[in-house]
Design a protein around this motif. Structure first.
Motif, PDB file in Angstrom:
ATOM      1  N   ASP A  44       0.915  -1.115  -0.152  1.00  0.00           N
ATOM      2  CA  ASP A  44      -0.147   0.046   0.067  1.00  0.00           C
ATOM      3  C   ASP A  44       0.706   1.135  -0.094  1.00  0.00           C
ATOM      4  O   ASP A  44       0.332   2.039  -0.517  1.00  0.00           O
ATOM      5  CB  ASP A  44      -0.937   0.178   1.068  1.00  0.00           C
ATOM      6  CG  ASP A  44      -1.969  -1.102   1.065  1.00  0.00           C
ATOM      7  OD1 ASP A  44      -2.114  -1.739  -0.032  1.00  0.00           O
ATOM      8  OD2 ASP A  44      -2.641  -1.204   2.120  1.00  0.00           O
ATOM      9  N   TRP A  45       1.958   1.446   0.557  1.00  0.00           N
ATOM     10  CA  TRP A  45       2.916   2.487   0.893  1.00  0.00           C
ATOM     11  C   TRP A  45       4.104   2.338   0.050  1.00  0.00           C
ATOM     12  O   TRP A  45       4.926   3.197   0.067  1.00  0.00           O
ATOM     13  CB  TRP A  45       3.121   2.766   2.240  1.00  0.00           C
ATOM     14  CG  TRP A  45       1.943   3.139   2.998  1.00  0.00           C
ATOM     15  CD1 TRP A  45       1.035   2.248   4.066  1.00  0.00           C
ATOM     16  CD2 TRP A  45       1.476   4.570   3.029  1.00  0.00           C
ATOM     17  NE1 TRP A  45       0.193   3.141   4.349  1.00  0.00           N
ATOM     18  CE2 TRP A  45       0.234   4.798   4.062  1.00  0.00           C
ATOM     19  CE3 TRP A  45       1.766   5.766   2.643  1.00  0.00           C
ATOM     20  CZ2 TRP A  45      -0.356   5.769   4.310  1.00  0.00           C
ATOM     21  CZ3 TRP A  45       1.094   6.884   3.057  1.00  0.00           C
ATOM     22  CH2 TRP A  45       0.037   6.846   3.678  1.00  0.00           C
ATOM     23  N   THR A  46       4.371   1.278  -0.757  1.00  0.00           N
ATOM     24  CA  THR A  46       5.564   1.117  -1.525  1.00  0.00           C
ATOM     25  C   THR A  46       6.040   2.295  -2.132  1.00  0.00           C
ATOM     26  O   THR A  46       7.075   2.630  -2.071  1.00  0.00           O
ATOM     27  CB  THR A  46       5.663  -0.268  -2.287  1.00  0.00           C
ATOM     28  OG1 THR A  46       5.355  -1.227  -1.165  1.00  0.00           O
ATOM     29  CG2 THR A  46       6.939  -0.436  -2.767  1.00  0.00           C
ATOM     30  N   SER A  47       4.978   2.923  -3.208  1.00  0.00           N
ATOM     31  CA  SER A  47       5.678   3.895  -4.046  1.00  0.00           C
ATOM     32  C   SER A  47       5.817   5.129  -3.132  1.00  0.00           C
ATOM     33  O   SER A  47       6.941   5.792  -3.464  1.00  0.00           O
ATOM     34  CB  SER A  47       4.495   4.173  -4.905  1.00  0.00           C
ATOM     35  OG  SER A  47       4.583   5.278  -5.847  1.00  0.00           O
ATOM     36  N   ASP A  48       5.128   5.560  -2.240  1.00  0.00           N
ATOM     37  CA  ASP A  48       5.244   6.712  -1.453  1.00  0.00           C
ATOM     38  C   ASP A  48       6.509   6.664  -0.504  1.00  0.00           C
ATOM     39  O   ASP A  48       7.223   7.360  -0.396  1.00  0.00           O
ATOM     40  CB  ASP A  48       4.019   6.852  -0.471  1.00  0.00           C
ATOM     41  CG  ASP A  48       2.738   7.226  -1.233  1.00  0.00           C
ATOM     42  OD1 ASP A  48       2.940   8.232  -1.835  1.00  0.00           O
ATOM     43  OD2 ASP A  48       1.708   6.783  -0.865  1.00  0.00           O
ATOM     44  N   VAL A  49       6.850   5.518   0.068  1.00  0.00           N
ATOM     45  CA  VAL A  49       8.161   5.182   0.794  1.00  0.00           C
ATOM     46  C   VAL A  49       9.304   5.511  -0.171  1.00  0.00           C
ATOM     47  O   VAL A  49      10.323   5.865   0.161  1.00  0.00           O
ATOM     48  CB  VAL A  49       8.076   3.923   1.451  1.00  0.00           C
ATOM     49  CG1 VAL A  49       9.396   3.266   2.089  1.00  0.00           C
ATOM     50  CG2 VAL A  49       6.994   3.797   2.635  1.00  0.00           C
ATOM     51  N   GLN A  50       9.292   4.797  -1.520  1.00  0.00           N
ATOM     52  CA  GLN A  50      10.231   5.048  -2.278  1.00  0.00           C
ATOM     53  C   GLN A  50      10.601   6.587  -2.519  1.00  0.00           C
ATOM     54  O   GLN A  50      12.029   7.028  -2.386  1.00  0.00           O
ATOM     55  CB  GLN A  50       9.900   4.448  -3.516  1.00  0.00           C
ATOM     56  CG  GLN A  50      10.350   2.842  -3.399  1.00  0.00           C
ATOM     57  CD  GLN A  50       9.777   1.898  -4.707  1.00  0.00           C
ATOM     58  OE1 GLN A  50       9.292   2.647  -5.570  1.00  0.00           O
ATOM     59  NE2 GLN A  50      10.114   0.757  -4.814  1.00  0.00           N
ATOM     60  N   THR A  51       9.438   7.293  -2.688  1.00  0.00           N
ATOM     61  CA  THR A  51       9.650   8.652  -2.892  1.00  0.00           C
ATOM     62  C   THR A  51      10.307   9.463  -1.659  1.00  0.00           C
ATOM     63  O   THR A  51      10.958  10.176  -1.809  1.00  0.00           O
ATOM     64  CB  THR A  51       8.403   9.375  -3.365  1.00  0.00           C
ATOM     65  OG1 THR A  51       7.769   8.755  -4.459  1.00  0.00           O
ATOM     66  CG2 THR A  51       8.546  10.818  -3.503  1.00  0.00           C
ATOM     67  N   LEU A  52       9.707   8.962  -0.452  1.00  0.00           N
ATOM     68  CA  LEU A  52      10.091   9.547   0.677  1.00  0.00           C
ATOM     69  C   LEU A  52      11.562   9.296   0.997  1.00  0.00           C
ATOM     70  O   LEU A  52      12.333  10.186   1.580  1.00  0.00           O
ATOM     71  CB  LEU A  52       9.145   9.228   2.021  1.00  0.00           C
ATOM     72  CG  LEU A  52       7.728   9.516   1.935  1.00  0.00           C
ATOM     73  CD1 LEU A  52       6.764   8.729   2.916  1.00  0.00           C
ATOM     74  CD2 LEU A  52       7.875  11.018   2.397  1.00  0.00           C
ATOM     75  N   GLU A  53      12.200   8.033   0.650  1.00  0.00           N
ATOM     76  CA  GLU A  53      13.393   7.815   1.071  1.00  0.00           C
ATOM     77  C   GLU A  53      14.145   8.614   0.179  1.00  0.00           C
ATOM     78  O   GLU A  53      15.401   9.014   0.505  1.00  0.00           O
ATOM     79  CB  GLU A  53      13.780   6.511   0.957  1.00  0.00           C
ATOM     80  CG  GLU A  53      13.176   5.315   2.090  1.00  0.00           C
ATOM     81  CD  GLU A  53      13.593   3.957   1.880  1.00  0.00           C
ATOM     82  OE1 GLU A  53      13.715   3.334   3.026  1.00  0.00           O
ATOM     83  OE2 GLU A  53      13.531   3.542   0.953  1.00  0.00           O
ATOM     84  N   THR A  54      13.955   8.835  -1.019  1.00  0.00           N
ATOM     85  CA  THR A  54      14.637   9.522  -1.901  1.00  0.00           C
ATOM     86  C   THR A  54      14.643  11.028  -1.338  1.00  0.00           C
ATOM     87  O   THR A  54      15.984  11.757  -1.267  1.00  0.00           O
ATOM     88  CB  THR A  54      14.118   9.596  -3.472  1.00  0.00           C
ATOM     89  OG1 THR A  54      14.402   8.174  -3.800  1.00  0.00           O
ATOM     90  CG2 THR A  54      15.019  10.468  -4.138  1.00  0.00           C
ATOM     91  N   ALA A  55      13.703  11.532  -0.982  1.00  0.00           N
ATOM     92  CA  ALA A  55      13.497  13.061  -0.491  1.00  0.00           C
ATOM     93  C   ALA A  55      14.522  13.052   0.830  1.00  0.00           C
ATOM     94  O   ALA A  55      15.142  14.129   1.064  1.00  0.00           O
ATOM     95  CB  ALA A  55      12.166  13.390  -0.418  1.00  0.00           C
ATOM     96  N   ILE A  56      14.324  12.130   1.593  1.00  0.00           N
ATOM     97  CA  ILE A  56      15.157  12.115   2.982  1.00  0.00           C
ATOM     98  C   ILE A  56      16.731  12.177   2.577  1.00  0.00           C
ATOM     99  O   ILE A  56      17.586  12.828   3.413  1.00  0.00           O
ATOM    100  CB  ILE A  56      14.559  11.085   3.803  1.00  0.00           C
ATOM    101  CG1 ILE A  56      13.120  11.116   4.307  1.00  0.00           C
ATOM    102  CG2 ILE A  56      15.547  11.024   5.077  1.00  0.00           C
ATOM    103  CD1 ILE A  56      12.413   9.953   4.829  1.00  0.00           C
ATOM    104  N   ARG A  57      16.997  11.205   1.790  1.00  0.00           N
ATOM    105  CA  ARG A  57      18.458  11.148   1.605  1.00  0.00           C
ATOM    106  C   ARG A  57      18.997  12.595   1.036  1.00  0.00           C
ATOM    107  O   ARG A  57      20.047  12.673   1.165  1.00  0.00           O
ATOM    108  CB  ARG A  57      18.816  10.111   0.635  1.00  0.00           C
ATOM    109  CG  ARG A  57      18.679   8.644   1.210  1.00  0.00           C
ATOM    110  CD  ARG A  57      19.259   7.442   0.071  1.00  0.00           C
ATOM    111  NE  ARG A  57      18.379   7.212  -0.896  1.00  0.00           N
ATOM    112  CZ  ARG A  57      17.411   6.545  -1.164  1.00  0.00           C
ATOM    113  NH1 ARG A  57      17.088   5.686   0.139  1.00  0.00           N
ATOM    114  NH2 ARG A  57      16.721   6.445  -2.264  1.00  0.00           N
ATOM    115  N   GLY A  58      18.091  13.201   0.441  1.00  0.00           N
ATOM    116  CA  GLY A  58      18.711  14.585  -0.265  1.00  0.00           C
ATOM    117  C   GLY A  58      18.406  15.834   0.901  1.00  0.00           C
ATOM    118  O   GLY A  58      19.294  16.622   0.415  1.00  0.00           O
TER     119      GLY A  58
END
Length: 106
Positions: free
Chosen positions: A15-29
């Motif tokens: 359910d959250w896979t796509s959002d979590v991928q987006t969030l992890e990219t944002a957090i790393r930056g």
């Protein structure tokens, strides 16, 4: 000393896979955009029978409170704050996480 932001996720469903991928990219930056004063770890996870995304942000040093976040709780790695998100966009969640990651040290 270079401070770091580490991320991890523990999802039970897709359910959250796509959002979590987006969030992890944002957090790393985040560290490239602003100076970190406190090492932190961000964990994105689900809880069984709960449709929300849960987020723990653990800092090595205690921080001031950030509106909407519960905590801090004392854990072996430092101090943890928690928040849950339901029907919210990934960009809004990222904004809330950024506020917690860069919370002022006590």
């Amino acid at each position: 000393m270079q401070r770091t932001i580490r991320t991890e996720h523990k999802l039970l469903t897709n359910d959250w896979t796509s959002d979590v991928q987006t969030l992890e990219t944002a957090i790393r930056g985040l560290g490239a955009k602003q100076t970190l004063t406190n090492d932190c770890r961000v964990v994105l996870f689900e809880v069984a029978h709960d449709g929300d995304l849960h987020v723990n942000v653990t800092h090595s040093h205690e921080t001031k409170s950030v509106r909407g976040w519960a905590g801090p709780g004392s854990v072996p790695e430092g101090f943890v704050n928690n928040r849950t998100f339901g029907d919210v966009t990934a960009s809004r969640i990222a904004s809330h996480i950024r506020d917690m990651v860069f919370a002022e040290r006590v």
